[in-house]
Design a protein around this motif. Structure first.
Motif, PDB file in Angstrom:
ATOM      1  N   UNK A 157       0.834  -1.206   0.000  1.00  0.00           N
ATOM      2  CA  UNK A 157       0.000   0.000   0.000  1.00  0.00           C
ATOM      3  C   UNK A 157       0.865   1.251   0.000  1.00  0.00           C
ATOM      4  N   UNK A 158       0.490   2.200  -0.856  1.00  0.00           N
ATOM      5  CA  UNK A 158       1.187   3.480  -0.878  1.00  0.00           C
ATOM      6  C   UNK A 158       0.727   4.337   0.311  1.00  0.00           C
ATOM      7  N   UNK A 159       1.544   5.339   0.630  1.00  0.00           N
ATOM      8  CA  UNK A 159       1.160   6.345   1.622  1.00  0.00           C
ATOM      9  C   UNK A 159       1.251   7.716   0.954  1.00  0.00           C
ATOM     10  N   UNK A 160       0.833   8.737   1.667  1.00  0.00           N
ATOM     11  CA  UNK A 160       0.924  10.092   1.117  1.00  0.00           C
ATOM     12  C   UNK A 160       2.371  10.446   0.756  1.00  0.00           C
ATOM     13  N   UNK A 161       3.326   9.933   1.522  1.00  0.00           N
ATOM     14  CA  UNK A 161       4.736  10.255   1.280  1.00  0.00           C
ATOM     15  C   UNK A 161       5.328   9.466   0.112  1.00  0.00           C
ATOM     16  N   UNK A 162       4.729   8.322  -0.244  1.00  0.00           N
ATOM     17  CA  UNK A 162       5.332   7.467  -1.280  1.00  0.00           C
ATOM     18  C   UNK A 162       4.564   7.447  -2.597  1.00  0.00           C
ATOM     19  N   UNK A 163       3.312   7.881  -2.608  1.00  0.00           N
ATOM     20  CA  UNK A 163       2.455   7.777  -3.807  1.00  0.00           C
ATOM     21  C   UNK A 163       3.145   8.369  -5.050  1.00  0.00           C
ATOM     22  N   UNK A 164       3.382   7.543  -6.082  1.00  0.00           N
ATOM     23  CA  UNK A 164       4.069   8.061  -7.266  1.00  0.00           C
ATOM     24  C   UNK A 164       3.085   8.628  -8.292  1.00  0.00           C
ATOM     25  N   UNK A 165       3.298   9.856  -8.773  1.00  0.00           N
ATOM     26  CA  UNK A 165       2.440  10.384  -9.836  1.00  0.00           C
ATOM     27  C   UNK A 165       2.741   9.684 -11.171  1.00  0.00           C
ATOM     28  N   UNK A 166       1.840   9.834 -12.134  1.00  0.00           N
ATOM     29  CA  UNK A 166       2.020   9.192 -13.439  1.00  0.00           C
ATOM     30  C   UNK A 166       3.335   9.606 -14.092  1.00  0.00           C
ATOM     31  N   UNK A 167       3.714  10.884 -13.903  1.00  0.00           N
ATOM     32  CA  UNK A 167       4.961  11.371 -14.514  1.00  0.00           C
ATOM     33  C   UNK A 167       6.172  10.602 -13.969  1.00  0.00           C
ATOM     34  N   UNK A 227      20.961  16.602  -2.475  1.00  0.00           N
ATOM     35  CA  UNK A 227      21.127  18.033  -2.199  1.00  0.00           C
ATOM     36  C   UNK A 227      20.461  18.359  -0.856  1.00  0.00           C
ATOM     37  N   UNK A 228      21.234  18.436   0.237  1.00  0.00           N
ATOM     38  CA  UNK A 228      20.646  18.759   1.549  1.00  0.00           C
ATOM     39  C   UNK A 228      20.025  20.156   1.558  1.00  0.00           C
ATOM     40  N   UNK A 229      18.967  20.305   2.368  1.00  0.00           N
ATOM     41  CA  UNK A 229      18.387  21.625   2.596  1.00  0.00           C
ATOM     42  C   UNK A 229      17.231  22.017   1.697  1.00  0.00           C
ATOM     43  N   UNK A 230      16.958  21.223   0.654  1.00  0.00           N
ATOM     44  CA  UNK A 230      15.863  21.574  -0.254  1.00  0.00           C
ATOM     45  C   UNK A 230      14.549  20.894   0.113  1.00  0.00           C
ATOM     46  N   UNK A 231      14.621  19.841   0.933  1.00  0.00           N
ATOM     47  CA  UNK A 231      13.420  19.105   1.318  1.00  0.00           C
ATOM     48  C   UNK A 231      13.347  19.015   2.839  1.00  0.00           C
ATOM     49  N   UNK A 257       7.382  11.904  -2.127  1.00  0.00           N
ATOM     50  CA  UNK A 257       8.146  11.365  -3.254  1.00  0.00           C
ATOM     51  C   UNK A 257       7.857  12.177  -4.514  1.00  0.00           C
ATOM     52  N   UNK A 258       6.594  12.543  -4.718  1.00  0.00           N
ATOM     53  CA  UNK A 258       6.210  13.319  -5.903  1.00  0.00           C
ATOM     54  C   UNK A 258       6.919  14.673  -5.924  1.00  0.00           C
ATOM     55  N   UNK A 259       7.014  15.323  -4.765  1.00  0.00           N
ATOM     56  CA  UNK A 259       7.673  16.635  -4.690  1.00  0.00           C
ATOM     57  C   UNK A 259       9.176  16.515  -4.915  1.00  0.00           C
ATOM     58  N   UNK A 260       9.792  15.490  -4.330  1.00  0.00           N
ATOM     59  CA  UNK A 260      11.224  15.282  -4.518  1.00  0.00           C
ATOM     60  C   UNK A 260      11.531  14.961  -5.981  1.00  0.00           C
ATOM     61  N   UNK A 261      10.664  14.163  -6.612  1.00  0.00           N
ATOM     62  CA  UNK A 261      10.850  13.845  -8.028  1.00  0.00           C
ATOM     63  C   UNK A 261      10.740  15.109  -8.883  1.00  0.00           C
ATOM     64  N   UNK A 302      18.557  11.255   1.673  1.00  0.00           N
ATOM     65  CA  UNK A 302      18.326   9.809   1.751  1.00  0.00           C
ATOM     66  C   UNK A 302      16.856   9.467   2.005  1.00  0.00           C
ATOM     67  N   UNK A 303      16.189  10.256   2.833  1.00  0.00           N
ATOM     68  CA  UNK A 303      14.771  10.018   3.110  1.00  0.00           C
ATOM     69  C   UNK A 303      13.936  10.113   1.837  1.00  0.00           C
ATOM     70  N   UNK A 304      14.250  11.099   0.989  1.00  0.00           N
ATOM     71  CA  UNK A 304      13.518  11.268  -0.263  1.00  0.00           C
ATOM     72  C   UNK A 304      13.831  10.134  -1.233  1.00  0.00           C
ATOM     73  N   UNK A 305      15.104   9.733  -1.292  1.00  0.00           N
ATOM     74  CA  UNK A 305      15.465   8.580  -2.126  1.00  0.00           C
ATOM     75  C   UNK A 305      14.642   7.354  -1.713  1.00  0.00           C
ATOM     76  N   UNK A 306      14.520   7.157  -0.392  1.00  0.00           N
ATOM     77  CA  UNK A 306      13.774   5.997   0.108  1.00  0.00           C
ATOM     78  C   UNK A 306      12.300   6.085  -0.266  1.00  0.00           C
ATOM     79  N   UNK A 307      11.687   7.267  -0.129  1.00  0.00           N
ATOM     80  CA  UNK A 307      10.270   7.402  -0.449  1.00  0.00           C
ATOM     81  C   UNK A 307       9.995   7.195  -1.944  1.00  0.00           C
ATOM     82  N   UNK A 308      10.866   7.737  -2.798  1.00  0.00           N
ATOM     83  CA  UNK A 308      10.711   7.524  -4.240  1.00  0.00           C
ATOM     84  C   UNK A 308      10.822   6.026  -4.562  1.00  0.00           C
ATOM     85  N   UNK A 309      11.813   5.391  -3.963  1.00  0.00           N
ATOM     86  CA  UNK A 309      12.033   3.960  -4.204  1.00  0.00           C
ATOM     87  C   UNK A 309      10.864   3.117  -3.695  1.00  0.00           C
ATOM     88  N   UNK A 310      10.345   3.460  -2.521  1.00  0.00           N
ATOM     89  CA  UNK A 310       9.189   2.731  -1.986  1.00  0.00           C
ATOM     90  C   UNK A 310       8.002   2.836  -2.940  1.00  0.00           C
TER      91      UNK A 310
END
Length: 265
Positions: free
Chosen positions: A100-110, A142-146, A152-156, A163-171
């Protein structure tokens, strides 16, 4: 390796906090690849400890007297060795829940379209590592931007994160590929990169029936090794965060976290 870890978190507030609940997942488990020699958590008042749904050690303390600063400190020693495979005991949550996806991991179509050629066809180490490499190359470190709340959608969209954003995108991508995956919070020992001391990566389920999970560090596009110390697992950052809480009052908040890891003889 024999590592000594000290993790200090300090909060300061503009006006007194009237009431707060703090939840900690700051105790590493003894598991494959790590043996905890000694560990201590210091909190302003006595905390109650338990085991959560994911099998993490967690502590909770409630402060009902006003305060304008708070210190939480965890420290101890851990012996580590190379290990990237973990077997769940019967108490852990079902791998199917971690589809199951969460709000932090949900990948947009793009995002799904961008990584289409790298999405795993099966839950093998080679295919998941191929995806990890694609994520690492697409999302610059790039530290400090997130922040902890960046999705995950915002980081993408930014094509950057930590690292946290990398993990959410990957999840998000693993789950979209029908591979159960979970967030791992922990520490990473690298004398040349102390900013990576607080770290995050993922586990993916390579055998649902046997409950076998493989740990992959997206930031380094590799399987984890003796440099990694596991703290907690969850669906995303929120359920595995080392320190989180809610409060009434306090106004503006200033948070400082300091983590030191040193190798002992």
């Amino acid at each position: 390796m024999h590592l000594k870890i000290r993790h200090r978190t300090e909060y300061r507030y503009e006006t007194p906090v009237r009431y707060s609940i703090q939840e900690l997942r700051l105790t590493p488990p003894t598991t494959a690849g790590q043996q905890i020699d000694k560990w201590k958590i210091s909190t302003p008042i006595k905390a109650s400890s338990s085991i959560d749904t994911f099998g993490n050690f967690y502590s909770v303390f409630v402060q009902e007297s006003p305060y304008t600063s708070m210190m939480i400190e965890a420290e101890g020693e851990v012996h580590t060795q190379d290990a990237f495979e973990f077997k769940d005991d019967a108490k852990a949550v079902s791998p199917y829940y971690l589809l199951q996806q969460t709000n932090l991991t949900e990948p947009p179509d793009e995002m799904l379209g961008y990584f289409a050629s790298s999405l795993p066809k099966k839950n093998s180490v080679d295919e998941v590592l191929k995806l990890a490499t694609a994520v690492q190359q697409a999302i610059g470190y790039v530290p400090g931007q997130t922040t902890f709340a960046t999705t995950a959608a915002q980081s993408f969209a930014l094509k950057s994160g930590v690292c946290q954003d990398h993990a959410h995108v990957m999840l998000g991508l693993c789950r979209a590929s029908n591979i159960p995956a979970r967030y791992v919070s922990g520490y990473f020992f690298a004398e040349e990169s102390p900013n990576l001391a607080s770290h995050a990566w993922i586990d993916f389920c390579s055998d649902i029936e046997k409950g076998i999970w493989i740990s992959v560090d997206i930031t380094h596009a590799c399987l984890i090794d003796a440099r990694h110390i596991r703290l907690a697992i969850g669906r995303d950052y929120y359920s595995a965060a080392p320190v989180k809480g809610v409060r009434t009052g306090g106004g503006g908040e200033e948070l400082s976290a300091n983590i030191s890891i040193q190798q002992l003889p």
